[in-house]
Structure formats: structure tokens, C-alpha cells
Motif scaffolding. Structure first.
Motif, PDB file in Angstrom:
ATOM      1  N   SER A   3       6.700   8.148  -3.414  1.00 36.40           N
ATOM      2  CA  SER A   3       6.065   7.544  -4.586  1.00 36.40           C
ATOM      3  C   SER A   3       6.468   8.216  -5.895  1.00 36.40           C
ATOM      4  O   SER A   3       6.375   7.606  -6.964  1.00 36.40           O
ATOM      5  N   GLU A   4       6.895   9.490  -5.827  1.00 36.40           N
ATOM      6  CA  GLU A   4       7.324  10.229  -7.014  1.00 36.40           C
ATOM      7  C   GLU A   4       8.794  10.608  -6.883  1.00 36.40           C
ATOM      8  O   GLU A   4       9.312  10.787  -5.778  1.00 36.40           O
ATOM      9  N   LYS A   5       9.455  10.780  -8.013  1.00 36.81           N
ATOM     10  CA  LYS A   5      10.850  11.204  -8.008  1.00 36.81           C
ATOM     11  C   LYS A   5      10.993  12.604  -7.411  1.00 36.81           C
ATOM     12  O   LYS A   5      10.049  13.405  -7.440  1.00 36.81           O
ATOM     13  N   GLU A  48       1.886  17.698  -5.298  1.00 37.16           N
ATOM     14  CA  GLU A  48       2.053  16.347  -4.753  1.00 37.16           C
ATOM     15  C   GLU A  48       3.516  15.917  -4.698  1.00 37.16           C
ATOM     16  O   GLU A  48       3.824  14.891  -4.076  1.00 37.16           O
ATOM     17  N   ARG A  49       4.399  16.688  -5.294  1.00 36.30           N
ATOM     18  CA  ARG A  49       5.806  16.304  -5.404  1.00 36.30           C
ATOM     19  C   ARG A  49       6.658  16.925  -4.292  1.00 36.30           C
ATOM     20  O   ARG A  49       6.310  17.952  -3.710  1.00 36.30           O
ATOM     21  N   HIS A  51       3.126  21.528  -9.014  1.00 35.68           N
ATOM     22  CA  HIS A  51       3.129  20.088  -8.724  1.00 35.68           C
ATOM     23  C   HIS A  51       3.053  19.882  -7.211  1.00 35.68           C
ATOM     24  O   HIS A  51       4.023  19.458  -6.582  1.00 35.68           O
TER      25      HIS A  51
END
Length: 205
Positions: free
Chosen positions: A8-10, A75-76, A73
């Protein structure tokens, strides 16, 4: 158009390296960058006390970079990468100025050295994947005049490289033989990275 990247994230690269960013973008990965801001010399000193060999040192540096950004971060998917140059048991560092670059090239002249490029992927402040690639390069015997000409042609960007060369540019003139994957030489073993991202379910291909 179908998506290659499924997270969902880069991908978050824990580095401001333009070369590593170019490798990732060329492979079709969506990437953002952030400086890890770790003290690399402190990590190297601690590793020396532990007796880590150069490949393991590269892995430690890559992991510390990934972890530093992953804690900010969680979540990344965070990628840390580092490269260590080893010549006959000696670890080389990026030169601080032109004089140091000249001295380093003269020390590598006519000798075979290794580039150990490591990567680590971290999620939630934990390393979940790590990988390593090594390449071996033999530099031509170089005269002082040849080194001076090369440094004049290559310009100050060579100070950004631990080996004082960029193989994709004027640095190719310095070598007799090159053994290893091109992306490993540039500082990021791309095939092992892509395999790791597939294991994490981040790639559709």
C-alpha cells in the motif's frame, strides 16, 4: 495497466544515494528516500571490536540504516544498503578530498579488490530480510600521471564512491577485469533484493 508493486505504501530507501535510487526506479519500483542519519564510523568501530569480516560489516551497516528509518516509519517496507571495499584484508573508506582519492587509487593500482554490497529490509523496526552480493575487480597498474588525468576527467563526484571510481563512467578505464553483477558493483544487489521483495509479497511479478 497492472501494478507491479503490491504494498500500500512505496518502498522507502534509507539512503539519499542517487545511484541506488536509479537502480530501483529502473526496475519499476515506486520509491521514496530518507536519510538514515546513522553514524557509520561508530558502527564500523563497534564491528571492528567484534571482529566482523568485511561482508558481515556491510550487512551490519545496511541493517542499521534500515532499522533507523523503520523505527520512524514502522508501517513501511524500508530498504537499507551499504557497500564495503576490501583489498587484501584492508577495508577502504570514501576519500575525504582529492589527495586522499589519489592515494587510494595508487594503493588499488595493479591489485584485485572486492566490493561487498549488502541490503536489509525492515518492517516495524525489525529486519525481515537481508542479502549480500560480492564482486571482484582488478585494477590496471596505473602511473601517477594516469591517476591525475583520471581524477581531472572524472571530477569531484568520485569522492562519493568508496573505490574512487564510477564504473558506469570514466572509471571503466581503470580496470583489467570485472567479475560480478553490475548492480552489486553499483552498491545494491538487485536480483537478491527482488527475490526478497517477492518473499514478502510486495511484487506481483
Amino acid at each position: 495497466m497492472p501494478a507491479l508493486w503490491t504494498h500500500s505504501e512505496k518502498l522507502l530507501l534509507a539512503s539519499l544515494s542517487a545511484t541506488r535510487l536509479t537502480l530501483l526506479v529502473s526496475a519499476g519500483l515506486p520509491v521514496e528516500t530518507q536519510n538514515s542519519s546513522i553514524d557509520e564510523r561508530a558502527v564500523e568501530e563497534a564491528a571492528a571490536h567484534e571482529g566482523l569480516d568485511p561482508p558481515t560489516l556491510a550487512g551490519r551497516l545496511a541493517a542499521e540504516k534500515a532499522l533507523a528509518v523503520s523505527r520512524r516509519h514502522p508501517e513501511r517496507v524500508v530498504l537499507g544498503a551499504d557497500q564495503v571495499l576490501e583489498c587484501e584484508g584492508e577495508v577502504f573508506h570514501k576519500p575525504v578530498d582529492g589527495a586522499a582519492a589519489r592515494a587510494q587509487l595508487m594503493r588499488l593500482s595493479g591489485r584485485r579488490h572486492a566490493l561487498h554490497s549488502a541490503g536489509a529490509l525492515a518492517i516495524g523496526g525489525q529486519v525481515v530480510e537481508h542479502f549480500l552480493g560480492s564482486a571482484h575487480l582488478t585494477m590496471r597498474p596505473l602511473t601517477e600521471e594516469a591517476v591525475d588525468l583520471y581524477l581531472d576527467l572524472a571530477g569531484p563526484d568520485v569522492l562519493k564512491s568508496v573505490g574512487v571510481y564510477q564504473l558506469e563512467g570514466f572509471g571503466v578505464h581503470l580496470f583489467e577485469t570485472v567479475e560480478g553483477d553490475h548492480s552489486t558493483i553499483l552498491g545494491l544487489p538487485l536480483l537478491p533484493l527482488l527475490a526478497a521483495l517477492r518473499r514478502l509479497g510486495c511484487l506481483a511479478l
